[in-house]
Motif scaffolding. Structure first.
Motif, mmCIF file in Angstrom:
data_model
loop_
_atom_site.group_PDB
_atom_site.id
_atom_site.type_symbol
_atom_site.label_atom_id
_atom_site.label_comp_id
_atom_site.label_asym_id
_atom_site.label_seq_id
_atom_site.Cartn_x
_atom_site.Cartn_y
_atom_site.Cartn_z
ATOM 1 N N ASP A 3 97.988 -42.307 77.306
ATOM 2 C CA ASP A 3 96.593 -41.887 77.151
ATOM 3 C C ASP A 3 96.431 -40.669 76.241
ATOM 4 O O ASP A 3 95.348 -40.085 76.165
ATOM 5 C CB ASP A 3 95.983 -41.560 78.527
ATOM 6 N N ALA A 4 97.486 -40.292 75.556
ATOM 7 C CA ALA A 4 97.416 -39.103 74.690
ATOM 8 C C ALA A 4 96.621 -39.406 73.422
ATOM 9 O O ALA A 4 96.611 -40.531 72.916
ATOM 10 C CB ALA A 4 98.829 -38.665 74.310
ATOM 11 N N ASP A 5 95.952 -38.364 72.921
ATOM 12 C CA ASP A 5 95.256 -38.487 71.646
ATOM 13 C C ASP A 5 96.258 -38.784 70.536
ATOM 14 O O ASP A 5 97.438 -38.429 70.633
ATOM 15 C CB ASP A 5 94.522 -37.185 71.306
ATOM 16 N N LYS A 6 95.763 -39.415 69.481
ATOM 17 C CA LYS A 6 96.610 -39.748 68.328
ATOM 18 C C LYS A 6 96.195 -38.867 67.151
ATOM 19 O O LYS A 6 95.022 -38.793 66.804
ATOM 20 C CB LYS A 6 96.443 -41.229 67.967
ATOM 21 N N TYR A 17 91.698 -46.926 61.149
ATOM 22 C CA TYR A 17 91.169 -46.065 62.216
ATOM 23 C C TYR A 17 90.995 -44.596 61.819
ATOM 24 O O TYR A 17 90.036 -43.957 62.270
ATOM 25 C CB TYR A 17 92.044 -46.169 63.462
ATOM 26 N N PHE A 18 91.896 -44.044 61.026
ATOM 27 C CA PHE A 18 91.773 -42.631 60.658
ATOM 28 C C PHE A 18 90.882 -42.413 59.431
ATOM 29 O O PHE A 18 90.264 -41.362 59.292
ATOM 30 C CB PHE A 18 93.149 -42.016 60.388
ATOM 31 N N HIS A 52 91.038 -40.873 70.060
ATOM 32 C CA HIS A 52 91.384 -41.113 71.455
ATOM 33 C C HIS A 52 92.516 -42.151 71.501
ATOM 34 O O HIS A 52 92.778 -42.852 70.515
ATOM 35 C CB HIS A 52 90.180 -41.646 72.226
ATOM 36 N N PHE A 53 93.146 -42.265 72.641
ATOM 37 C CA PHE A 53 94.271 -43.199 72.768
ATOM 38 C C PHE A 53 93.888 -44.639 72.429
ATOM 39 O O PHE A 53 94.716 -45.433 72.008
ATOM 40 C CB PHE A 53 94.873 -43.132 74.182
ATOM 41 N N ASP A 54 92.573 -44.973 72.597
ATOM 42 C CA ASP A 54 92.123 -46.338 72.331
ATOM 43 C C ASP A 54 91.686 -46.540 70.879
ATOM 44 O O ASP A 54 91.052 -47.539 70.549
ATOM 45 C CB ASP A 54 90.988 -46.723 73.290
ATOM 46 N N PRO A 104 87.339 -42.570 67.296
ATOM 47 C CA PRO A 104 87.386 -41.199 66.776
ATOM 48 C C PRO A 104 87.171 -40.151 67.866
ATOM 49 O O PRO A 104 86.340 -40.326 68.755
ATOM 50 C CB PRO A 104 86.246 -41.164 65.755
ATOM 51 N N LYS A 105 87.938 -39.061 67.797
ATOM 52 C CA LYS A 105 87.748 -37.941 68.714
ATOM 53 C C LYS A 105 87.273 -36.708 67.941
ATOM 54 O O LYS A 105 86.104 -36.390 67.939
ATOM 55 C CB LYS A 105 89.024 -37.631 69.490
#
Length: 394
Positions: A48-51, A89-90, A103-105, A108-109
């Motif tokens: 569940d860690a941020d990427k 995604y990035f 976020h892990f999923d 964007p965070k």
């Protein structure tokens, strides 16, 4: 020294293979895509860690660069996985920047544009293009370079500003991490912009880019290299007023070889000559940070005269390249002896021989630092690059 160098090369090839196998075996996120955001020092995964953008860009670079040596299709496939994940995604489809974290999923965070991260994505994309000839990767690298020039470059005072909002507005908190000073121009970001730009120039011989690199290397020499003592200055405001900070031994010795390499890539003989001198001077003064066991201490605060008595893994990797480079330039045997001594230290204290990869580092009593094995900042970049660089140079 021939037999010792041959043996070092063999050991580094094996270690590079071990590092890459660790990342392929432990960090693939088959559920959410890309790579797991964190593995702790005991090898426990945090699904569940941020990427982080920097982690993923460095994975992209490491596996792409390693493929040149290994010709292992698994390495190329892992690089492709990193490329696809960053692209999908990035990369910000609306404003054209890079999200700092997800976020892990994979949603964007933190959507800020930290120029440091853009520099690493350029670095990775250019390396991936060199093994794949993916026009998408090259286009992304060029577009990010143009974004940095459009928004981060300071046309009045020169140099580059640290960070922006997602839509490229000014932002209050410019820091890469909690330990950094909140200043607008930093050595670390300039070092990794020029690293990314030079890697892009290797695959895209654009004259404007070349002139940009020349100016950037000149700016770095003017402001960040303290020619009086050989160390790097780390933090400035937008008008180049220095904000004194610690001596970072790892950054010193990394800059020593990396900036010279950037000058060599663009073929500027004047800058090459200057940075050869800097490489030797920095190597000389970095000796003050080397312990009797061959390990490089982390930081020293000149104001309080306090040593941060930790030996992090990444400065060891940079020391190996920096002193090998100094030996190549000078043929001074002392520099090569430092490389061998440091490698012995790394094998004894830094490499995790049980679970693979390198520990974050060790404390002064050689106890393992209880920080990430893989994570936002702990990546297969410094250690794989040390292996790759020394294999090539030997």
């Amino acid at each position: 020294m021939t037999s010792e160098l041959k043996n070092l090369k063999i050991e580094l090839r094996l270690e590079l293979q071990n590092i890459l196998e660790y990342w392929m075996n432990h960090t693939i996120d088959s559920k959410n895509g890309g790579f797991i955001g964190q593995i702790d020092f005991e090898n426990h995964k945090n699904d569940d860690a941020d990427k982080g953008a920097v982690l993923n860009a460095r994975i992209l670079w490491a596996f792409s660069a390693a493929y040149h040596l290994s010709k292992n299709e698994e390495h190329k496939n892992t690089a492709r996985r990193a490329f696809e994940y960053i692209k999908n995604y990035f990369l910000d489809p609306e404003h054209g920047g890079i999200f700092w974290s997800l976020h892990f999923d994979s949603t964007p965070k933190d959507t800020k544009n930290q120029i440091y991260a853009l520099g690493f994505v350029i670095y990775g994309m250019a390396e991936y293009y060199s093994i794949s000839k993916s026009e998408e990767a090259l286009t992304i690298a060029i577009q990010l370079y143009k974004k940095i020039e459009a928004y981060s470059f300071d046309p009045i005072n020169k140099g580059y500003l640290e960070a922006f909002t997602r839509d490229w507005k000014l932002i209050d908190d410019l820091r890469l991490s909690d330990k950094d000073a909140n200043e607008k121009k930093t050595m670390n970001t300039h070092l990794h912009i020029v690293e990314g730009y030079a890697n892009l120039y290797k695959v895209w011989k654009d004259e404007t880019l070349r002139q940009t690199i020349i100016e950037l290397l000149t700016t770095i020499e003017t402001y960040f290299i303290n020619t009086e003592n050989g160390h790097l200055r780390l933090f400035f405001d937008e008008n180049w007023i220095e904000k004194p900070d610690v001596i970072s031994y790892g950054h010193d010795i990394e800059a020593a070889w990396l900036l010279l390499q950037c000058a060599e890539i663009i073929g500027d003989t004047t800058l090459v000559a200057k940075y050869k001198k800097h490489a030797i001077q920095i190597a000389e003064v970095t000796k003050e940070g080397i312990d009797t066991d061959g390990g490089l201490w982390y930081e020293y605060d000149p104001e309080t005269q306090q040593l941060m008595a930790e030996k992090h893994s990444w400065p060891q990797a940079e020391l190996m390249i920096g002193y090998y480079n100094a030996w190549q330039l000078s043929e001074n045997q002392d520099y090569l002896d430092i490389v061998f001594h440091n490698w012995s230290f790394v094998k004894k204290h830094i490499i995790d021989h049980e679970n693979g990869e390198w520990f974050w580092g060790v404390n002064s009593d050689y106890s393992t630092m209880q920080k990430d094995k893989a994570g936002f900042w702990k990546c297969p970049y410094h250690n794989s690059r040390a292996c790759i660089e020394l294999i090539h140079r030997i």
